[in-house]
Design an enzyme around this catalytic site. Structure first.
Site, PDB file in Angstrom:
ATOM      1  N   HIS A 313       0.857  -1.188   0.000  1.00  0.00           N
ATOM      2  CA  HIS A 313       0.000   0.000   0.000  1.00  0.00           C
ATOM      3  C   HIS A 313       0.889   1.232   0.000  1.00  0.00           C
ATOM      4  CE1 HIS A 313      -3.173   2.807   1.157  1.00  0.00           C
ATOM      5  NE2 HIS A 313      -4.003   1.855   0.757  1.00  0.00           N
ATOM      6  N   ASP A 371      -7.961  -5.349  -0.073  1.00  0.00           N
ATOM      7  CA  ASP A 371      -8.400  -6.145  -1.224  1.00  0.00           C
ATOM      8  C   ASP A 371      -8.080  -7.618  -1.087  1.00  0.00           C
ATOM      9  OD1 ASP A 371      -7.439  -3.283  -2.912  1.00  0.00           O
ATOM     10  OD2 ASP A 371      -9.472  -4.065  -2.890  1.00  0.00           O
TER      11      ASP A 371
HETATM   12  C1  SDX Z   1      -6.189   0.147  -2.867  1.00  0.00           C
HETATM   13  O1  SDX Z   1      -4.426   4.671  -2.032  1.00  0.00           O
HETATM   14  C2  SDX Z   1      -5.353   4.027  -1.410  1.00  0.00           C
HETATM   15  O2  SDX Z   1      -5.738   4.372  -0.346  1.00  0.00           O
HETATM   16  C3  SDX Z   1      -5.942   2.866  -2.190  1.00  0.00           C
HETATM   17  C4  SDX Z   1      -6.953   2.021  -1.427  1.00  0.00           C
HETATM   18  C5  SDX Z   1      -8.224   2.784  -1.172  1.00  0.00           C
HETATM   19  O3  SDX Z   1      -8.955   2.387  -0.269  1.00  0.00           O
HETATM   20  O4  SDX Z   1      -8.515   3.729  -1.965  1.00  0.00           O
HETATM   21  O5  SDX Z   1      -6.395   1.606  -0.189  1.00  0.00           O
HETATM   22  C6  SDX Z   1      -7.351   0.779  -2.205  1.00  0.00           C
HETATM   23  O6  SDX Z   1      -5.933   0.485  -3.992  1.00  0.00           O
HETATM   24  C7  SDX Z   1      -5.315  -0.816  -2.102  1.00  0.00           C
HETATM   25  C8  SDX Z   1      -4.041  -1.249  -2.909  1.00  0.00           C
HETATM   26  C9  SDX Z   1      -4.483  -2.339  -3.873  1.00  0.00           C
HETATM   27  N1  SDX Z   1      -3.423  -2.661  -4.820  1.00  0.00           N
HETATM   28  C10 SDX Z   1      -2.811  -3.860  -4.808  1.00  0.00           C
HETATM   29  O7  SDX Z   1      -2.995  -4.717  -3.937  1.00  0.00           O
HETATM   30  C11 SDX Z   1      -1.913  -4.108  -6.002  1.00  0.00           C
HETATM   31  C12 SDX Z   1      -0.576  -4.670  -5.508  1.00  0.00           C
HETATM   32  N2  SDX Z   1       0.069  -3.609  -4.760  1.00  0.00           N
HETATM   33  C13 SDX Z   1       1.053  -2.803  -5.481  1.00  0.00           C
HETATM   34  O8  SDX Z   1       0.798  -2.561  -6.816  1.00  0.00           O
HETATM   35  C14 SDX Z   1       1.602  -1.655  -4.648  1.00  0.00           C
HETATM   36  O9  SDX Z   1       1.839  -2.136  -3.399  1.00  0.00           O
HETATM   37  C15 SDX Z   1       0.798  -0.387  -4.543  1.00  0.00           C
HETATM   38  C16 SDX Z   1       0.501   0.174  -5.867  1.00  0.00           C
HETATM   39  C17 SDX Z   1      -0.460  -0.627  -3.784  1.00  0.00           C
HETATM   40  C18 SDX Z   1       1.653   0.612  -3.756  1.00  0.00           C
HETATM   41  O10 SDX Z   1       2.753   0.809  -4.463  1.00  0.00           O
HETATM   42  P1  SDX Z   1       3.878   1.883  -3.992  1.00  0.00           P
HETATM   43  O11 SDX Z   1       3.600   2.494  -2.686  1.00  0.00           O
HETATM   44  O12 SDX Z   1       4.101   2.789  -5.129  1.00  0.00           O
HETATM   45  O13 SDX Z   1       5.052   0.950  -3.679  1.00  0.00           O
HETATM   46  P2  SDX Z   1       6.034   0.453  -4.744  1.00  0.00           P
HETATM   47  O14 SDX Z   1       5.258  -0.027  -5.940  1.00  0.00           O
HETATM   48  O15 SDX Z   1       7.058   1.511  -4.927  1.00  0.00           O
HETATM   49  O16 SDX Z   1       6.657  -0.840  -4.018  1.00  0.00           O
HETATM   50  C19 SDX Z   1       7.740  -0.745  -3.117  1.00  0.00           C
HETATM   51  C20 SDX Z   1       8.499  -2.043  -3.329  1.00  0.00           C
HETATM   52  C21 SDX Z   1       8.933  -2.249  -4.769  1.00  0.00           C
HETATM   53  O17 SDX Z   1      10.059  -3.111  -4.713  1.00  0.00           O
HETATM   54  P3  SDX Z   1      11.534  -2.464  -4.898  1.00  0.00           P
HETATM   55  O18 SDX Z   1      11.504  -1.708  -6.211  1.00  0.00           O
HETATM   56  O19 SDX Z   1      11.720  -1.569  -3.707  1.00  0.00           O
HETATM   57  O20 SDX Z   1      12.434  -3.673  -4.925  1.00  0.00           O
HETATM   58  O21 SDX Z   1       7.647  -3.154  -3.032  1.00  0.00           O
HETATM   59  C22 SDX Z   1       7.427  -3.912  -4.221  1.00  0.00           C
HETATM   60  C23 SDX Z   1       7.806  -3.028  -5.390  1.00  0.00           C
HETATM   61  O22 SDX Z   1       8.235  -3.810  -6.476  1.00  0.00           O
HETATM   62  N3  SDX Z   1       5.996  -4.224  -4.210  1.00  0.00           N
HETATM   63  C24 SDX Z   1       5.491  -5.437  -4.392  1.00  0.00           C
HETATM   64  C25 SDX Z   1       4.113  -5.284  -4.206  1.00  0.00           C
HETATM   65  N4  SDX Z   1       3.833  -4.006  -3.924  1.00  0.00           N
HETATM   66  C26 SDX Z   1       4.995  -3.346  -3.939  1.00  0.00           C
HETATM   67  N5  SDX Z   1       6.080  -6.616  -4.700  1.00  0.00           N
HETATM   68  C27 SDX Z   1       5.248  -7.663  -4.805  1.00  0.00           C
HETATM   69  N6  SDX Z   1       3.924  -7.626  -4.633  1.00  0.00           N
HETATM   70  C28 SDX Z   1       3.313  -6.447  -4.324  1.00  0.00           C
HETATM   71  N7  SDX Z   1       2.017  -6.401  -4.136  1.00  0.00           N
END
Ligand code: SDX
Length: 437
Positions: A313, A371
């Site tokens: 998140h 989710d």
């Molecule tokens: C919702 O914003 C809100 O409030 C949204 C929400 C709401 O109520 O409105 O809460 C609802 O959208 C919840 C989130 C649902 N999305 C997912 O579950 C999709 C999977 N999650 C990711 O896509 C990600 O975690 C995000 C988009 C939610 C957040 O991404 P960030 O904060 O931009 O973090 P990032 O992508 O920069 O990740 C940091 C690290 C990275 O690795 P490094 O580059 O540091 O090595 O963590 C990794 C990412 O690759 N990473 C994941 C991951 N999420 C982040 N690796 C594997 N699986 C994941 N789910």
């Protein structure tokens, strides 16, 4: 917002004049540095793609503490609201700032109930879609199309228009989502019934047919209502920021909410519950719990582009409090349905346990978000996976409206118009086509 005694001073190593920037304090949470005069005084913009360090507004609606895993709607912890209130009480709270008393709750519920039917013409929009259209494609169209019916409530600067548009949207979203579902399964639409609760009405519109009544199971209705409460608002997330930016042009509330529906569809945002369940079903097909190790290897391999959907998140760097509540609801629903041995739920619990212990996820603060479990609950209730995000949109509509109304009611608001860092071509002349290489 309260001016802080502390100032920020911006200085430049080239001797350009320094600039004092005021700092403001909220009631809780991080202070903000006011950069509104920065460009005028320095000719420079700030640079913050993804807005990780940017507060876009001054809000009183929802507060999140990502480190503590805390979520408050108008100051009330989500755990207490999920336990003691229903969704319409939560709607009243988000819209008006206070929980309703018994009379206010009765009046608000009656007002919403009496607006649950949609104009009979709305059904003809659906006929233009293929039967296998994604429900979010249908919802993006239907919500925007509502502005064609309610010319008496499209002036966003008119408080009465905003109030009736809010009631219409909250009341009609369940009817539209159920219609989007019935259309894809080729069944006739079921009209709302005024003697049912908000969640009970929705489930009847989803699962009743003209040939057979649907007697809502109270555990499932309570679970549906809790799903609505947990998804109702969430500070300045992507879809809420979309609604605010869209509404800042003065467009009507239906168009602004339709923009929020479109944004929520994305798998990184509201589409994650559909993606999370598809992920669990894929792992189940791969061999289930025994194959989790292979799947986790894929997730850790950057080249695989495989994410653990339902984890991570932007704000929560601790367990999403909604996920904890969703997990409880999962147990209740699966027990009520005698599905506590549900392989997908067992797989989810095993995946969560591994992710919470594996340093790859712990070091990146990747915890289950709302989710991760919401899909399992909805699947157990009998809701098709493709409808999960439409139900998220249904629930989030009140949050979008509350945030939109707060912006419009803010005397300081103006049309949102971010700038950019330009790295493209500098001015050059057009050559006649014969001279172009
Ligand atoms: C919702 O914003 C809100 O409030 C949204 C929400 C709401 O109520 O409105 O809460 C609802 O959208 C919840 C989130 C649902 N999305 C997912 O579950 C999709 C999977 N999650 C990711 O896509 C990600 O975690 C995000 C988009 C939610 C957040 O991404 P960030 O904060 O931009 O973090 P990032 O992508 O920069 O990740 C940091 C690290 C990275 O690795 P490094 O580059 O540091 O090595 O963590 C990794 C990412 O690759 N990473 C994941 C991951 N999420 C982040 N690796 C594997 N699986 C994941 N789910």
């Amino acid at each position: 917002m309260t001016p802080s005694d502390v100032k920020a001073t911006l200085s430049f190593s080239d001797g350009s004049p320094t600039m004092d920037l005021p700092i403001y304090k909220g009631s809780i949470g991080p202070d903000v540095i006011d950069i509104r005069k920065l460009y005028a005084q320095t000719g420079k913009f700030t640079y913050d793609p993804g807005f990780l360090s940017t507060a876009s507004c001054n809000s009183t609606i929802t507060y999140i503490d990502g480190d503590k895993g805390e979520l408050l709607y108008r100051g009330y912890p989500i755990e207490q609201l999920a336990e003691n209130c229903d969704y319409l009480e939560t709607c009243y709270l988000l819209l008006k700032g206070e929980l309703p008393n018994a009379t206010q709750k009765t009046d608000f519920t009656k007002l919403v109930t009496n607006h649950t039917m949609v104009n009979e013409q709305m059904q003809f929009f659906l006929r233009g879609f293929r039967r296998d259209a994604h429900p979010m494609a249908i919802m993006t169209g239907l919500v925007g199309a509502m502005s064609a019916f309610y010319h008496d409530s499209t002036d966003i600067h008119n408080a009465e228009h905003r109030d009736i548009a809010a009631i219409r949207l909250i009341a009609k979203m369940p009817t539209l989502v159920a219609m989007a579902y019935k259309y894809t399964v080729g069944q006739p639409y079921i009209y709302p019934k005024n003697d049912l609760s908000y969640a009970g009405n929705f489930m009847r519109m989803m699962f009743a047919t003209p040939c057979e009544e649907y007697e809502p199971n109270e555990v499932l209705v309570r679970a549906m209502d809790r799903i609505f409460i947990l998804h109702a608002d969430h500070e300045q997330n992507a879809s809420t920021s979309t609604v605010r930016l869209c509404g800042s042009s003065g467009t009507n509330p239906f168009a602004a909410i339709a923009a929020g529906v479109a944004c929520l569809w994305g798998p990184a945002h509201g589409g994650a519950n559909e993606a999370a369940l598809n992920m669990l079903e894929d792992v189940q097909r791969m061999g289930g719990v025994e194959k989790i190790g292979d799947f986790i290897k894929q997730v850790k391999d950057k080249n695989s582009n495989v994410k653990l959907m339902g984890f991570g998140h932007r704000v929560y760097k601790n367990y999403d409090p909604r996920a904890k509540l969703m997990r409880e609801t999962c147990h209740e629903v699966l027990d009520a349905l005698g599905l506590h041995n549900d392989p997908i739920f067992k797989l989810a619990m095993a995946l969560e346990k591994i992710a919470l212990e594996d340093d790859y996820f712990v070091s990146r603060k990747l915890y289950p978000n709302v989710d991760f479990y919401s899909g399992i609950v909805q699947r157990a209730i009998g809701i098709p996976v493709t409808l999960f995000t439409a139900i998220f949109a249904l629930a989030r509509t009140v949050g979008w409206i509350a945030q939109l109304n707060e912006m419009i009611g803010d005397p300081e608001y103006k049309i949102g118009r971010p700038r950019q860092l330009f790295s493209g071509s500098t001015p050059r002349n057009v050559a006649p086509i014969a001279q172009r290489r």
